[in-house]
Motif scaffolding. Structure first.
Motif, short mmCIF file in Angstrom:
data_model
loop_
_atom_site.label_atom_id
_atom_site.label_comp_id
_atom_site.label_asym_id
_atom_site.label_seq_id
_atom_site.Cartn_x
_atom_site.Cartn_y
_atom_site.Cartn_z
N ARG A 128 11.29 -1.57 -2.57
CA ARG A 128 11.23 -0.95 -3.97
C ARG A 128 11.47 0.56 -4.11
N ARG A 129 11.06 1.22 -3.00
CA ARG A 129 11.27 2.96 -2.95
C ARG A 129 12.95 3.05 -2.74
N GLU A 130 13.50 2.22 -2.27
CA GLU A 130 14.99 2.54 -1.96
C GLU A 130 15.54 2.24 -3.53
N ARG A 131 15.22 1.34 -4.31
CA ARG A 131 15.61 1.06 -5.37
C ARG A 131 15.21 2.06 -6.52
N GLY A 132 13.86 2.65 -6.16
CA GLY A 132 13.38 3.74 -7.02
C GLY A 132 12.88 3.30 -8.36
N VAL A 133 12.07 2.28 -8.14
CA VAL A 133 11.19 1.41 -9.28
C VAL A 133 9.85 1.56 -9.14
N SER A 134 9.13 1.48 -10.10
CA SER A 134 7.46 1.51 -9.96
C SER A 134 7.26 -0.05 -9.90
N LEU A 135 5.90 -0.22 -9.82
CA LEU A 135 5.36 -1.49 -9.72
C LEU A 135 5.43 -2.01 -11.04
N ARG A 136 5.10 -1.34 -12.02
CA ARG A 136 5.25 -1.71 -13.33
C ARG A 136 6.55 -2.09 -13.81
N ASP A 137 7.75 -1.38 -13.40
CA ASP A 137 9.24 -1.66 -13.74
C ASP A 137 9.36 -2.75 -13.08
N LEU A 138 8.85 -3.18 -11.95
CA LEU A 138 9.15 -4.37 -11.10
C LEU A 138 8.87 -5.50 -11.68
N ALA A 139 7.48 -5.36 -12.30
CA ALA A 139 6.99 -6.63 -12.73
C ALA A 139 7.63 -6.94 -14.07
N LYS A 140 8.11 -5.74 -14.84
CA LYS A 140 8.71 -6.28 -16.11
C LYS A 140 9.97 -6.94 -15.84
N VAL A 141 10.73 -6.72 -14.68
CA VAL A 141 11.99 -7.44 -14.51
C VAL A 141 11.74 -8.71 -13.71
N VAL A 142 10.95 -8.81 -12.82
CA VAL A 142 10.97 -10.12 -12.08
C VAL A 142 9.75 -11.02 -12.52
N GLY A 143 8.87 -10.51 -13.38
CA GLY A 143 7.72 -11.21 -13.61
C GLY A 143 6.32 -10.97 -12.82
N TRP A 144 5.38 -11.68 -13.28
CA TRP A 144 4.07 -11.55 -12.70
C TRP A 144 3.36 -10.37 -13.09
N ASP A 145 2.17 -10.06 -12.54
CA ASP A 145 1.56 -8.81 -12.84
C ASP A 145 1.82 -7.70 -12.07
N PRO A 146 1.47 -6.48 -12.35
CA PRO A 146 1.85 -5.56 -11.45
C PRO A 146 1.05 -5.30 -10.18
N SER A 147 -0.16 -5.82 -10.60
CA SER A 147 -1.05 -5.63 -9.58
C SER A 147 -0.84 -6.60 -8.27
N LEU A 148 -0.19 -7.76 -8.62
CA LEU A 148 0.50 -8.63 -7.57
C LEU A 148 1.10 -8.06 -6.62
N PHE A 149 2.21 -7.33 -7.24
CA PHE A 149 3.06 -6.58 -6.15
C PHE A 149 2.28 -5.44 -5.60
N GLY A 150 1.57 -4.74 -6.04
CA GLY A 150 0.65 -3.90 -5.20
C GLY A 150 -0.17 -4.41 -4.10
N LYS A 151 -0.71 -5.74 -4.41
CA LYS A 151 -1.25 -6.33 -3.36
C LYS A 151 -0.17 -6.73 -2.08
N LEU A 152 0.94 -7.26 -2.54
CA LEU A 152 1.67 -7.52 -1.59
C LEU A 152 2.24 -6.48 -0.75
N GLU A 153 2.29 -5.27 -1.21
CA GLU A 153 2.77 -3.95 -0.42
C GLU A 153 1.62 -3.49 0.33
N ASN A 154 0.42 -3.78 -0.05
CA ASN A 154 -0.72 -3.46 0.75
C ASN A 154 -1.09 -4.36 1.84
#
Length: 280
Positions: free
Chosen positions: A26-52
């Motif tokens: 995600r950091r290499e792509r330069g996108v935020s968790l919110r931006d990632l969620a908009k494109v891929v789907g699901w809630d931004p909090s899920l991606f935060g939990k995945l990365e933690n």
């Protein structure tokens, strides 16, 4: 001399390595968790939990991220390794999980709950939450339990035979829609060629495993070991005479149960009885 191996400093623990890879991509792509969620789907909090490392999510999330990052199959493979990692399980269960993954056939009986290989995520969460786990540990244990189900998938999945007590099917989840999904999952699993379900209805009489959950695992070396659980603890049994005694008890229960076709019909009837609206 052979070339020296590159030391990356990355974690060698599958769950942590999966989280690290997600953060890096995600950091290499330069996108935020919110931006990632908009494109891929699901809630931004899920991606935060995945990365933690708080949760692994499901395979469908890993596949979606593989598509987004252009890493076909990489993240899904890492997810599978993390989900199957025995270190996620509490110490007393690890040896059993290792043998479960190696077994060439499994058969099971429990009078009160569904086997972990037959549970939906919602069923596993509600059941495990009764043990008083904190949120992060609960997420990890749910992920680990669902990840175990990979053992039954694919053309080389081992034969799995389970006797379901009617009591286990009457102990429904609080949310009727989640319970409906659990019953649907049982129907789906029962139609796999390597899975056979038997239903032991009420009124069958007393039997030799009334208060005991038992799982038999046949191993590559021809041995059969038995994992026994009750309300006060668990035990791995390898002594041949004790395994044989439990096998006789199990066979007697199977003789009392409905055959697989009748058992499927029973579950389908139960599915029709589930209210359409969530329980309050």
């Amino acid at each position: 001399m052979p070339p020296r191996r590159v030391v990356t400093g990355r974690s060698q623990e599958p769950r942590k390595r999966f989280a690290e890879e997600l953060r890096l991509l995600r950091r290499e792509r330069g996108v935020s968790l919110r931006d990632l969620a908009k494109v891929v789907g699901w809630d931004p909090s899920l991606f935060g939990k995945l990365e933690n490392g708080q949760t692994l999510g499901g395979p469908e999330v890993a596949q979606a991220l593989d598509t987004y990052y252009g890493t076909p199959g990489l993240l899904l493979a890492m997810w599978e390794m993390a989900a199957a990692d025995p270190s996620q399980f509490k110490e007393q269960f690890r040896r059993y999980m290792e043998l479960e993954a190696e077994a060439i056939s499994l058969w099971h009986y429990c009078g009160s709950v569904l086997h972990g290989l037959l549970q939906t995520r919602e069923y596993a969460r509600e059941l495990l939450a009764m043990g008083g786990l904190k949120a992060q540990e609960l997420d990890q244990q749910v992920d680990a339990r669902i990840g175990r189900q990979k053992v039954l998938e694919g053309d080389d999945g081992p034969p799995f035979r389970a006797i379901l007590s009617e009591a286990a099917l009457r102990n429904s989840l609080r949310d009727s829609r989640e319970w409906q999904q659990q019953l649907k999952y049982l129907v789906e699993v029962s139609r796999r060629p390597n899975v056979t379900l038997y239903l032991l209805p009420f009124g069958g009489g007393l039997h030799g495993l009334m208060d005991t959950a038992v799982t038999f695992l046949r191993l590559l070396d021809g041995r059969t070991v038995t994992y026994v659980e009750n309300v006060v603890g668990s035990e791995m049994i390898q002594e041949a005479s004790r395994v044989e005694d439990l096998q006789r008890r199990y066979d007697a229960i199977r003789d009392m149960a409905l055959n697989p076709a009748e058992s499927l019909s029973f579950i389908l009837r139960m599915l029709e009885e589930v209210p359409c609206e969530p329980s309050t």
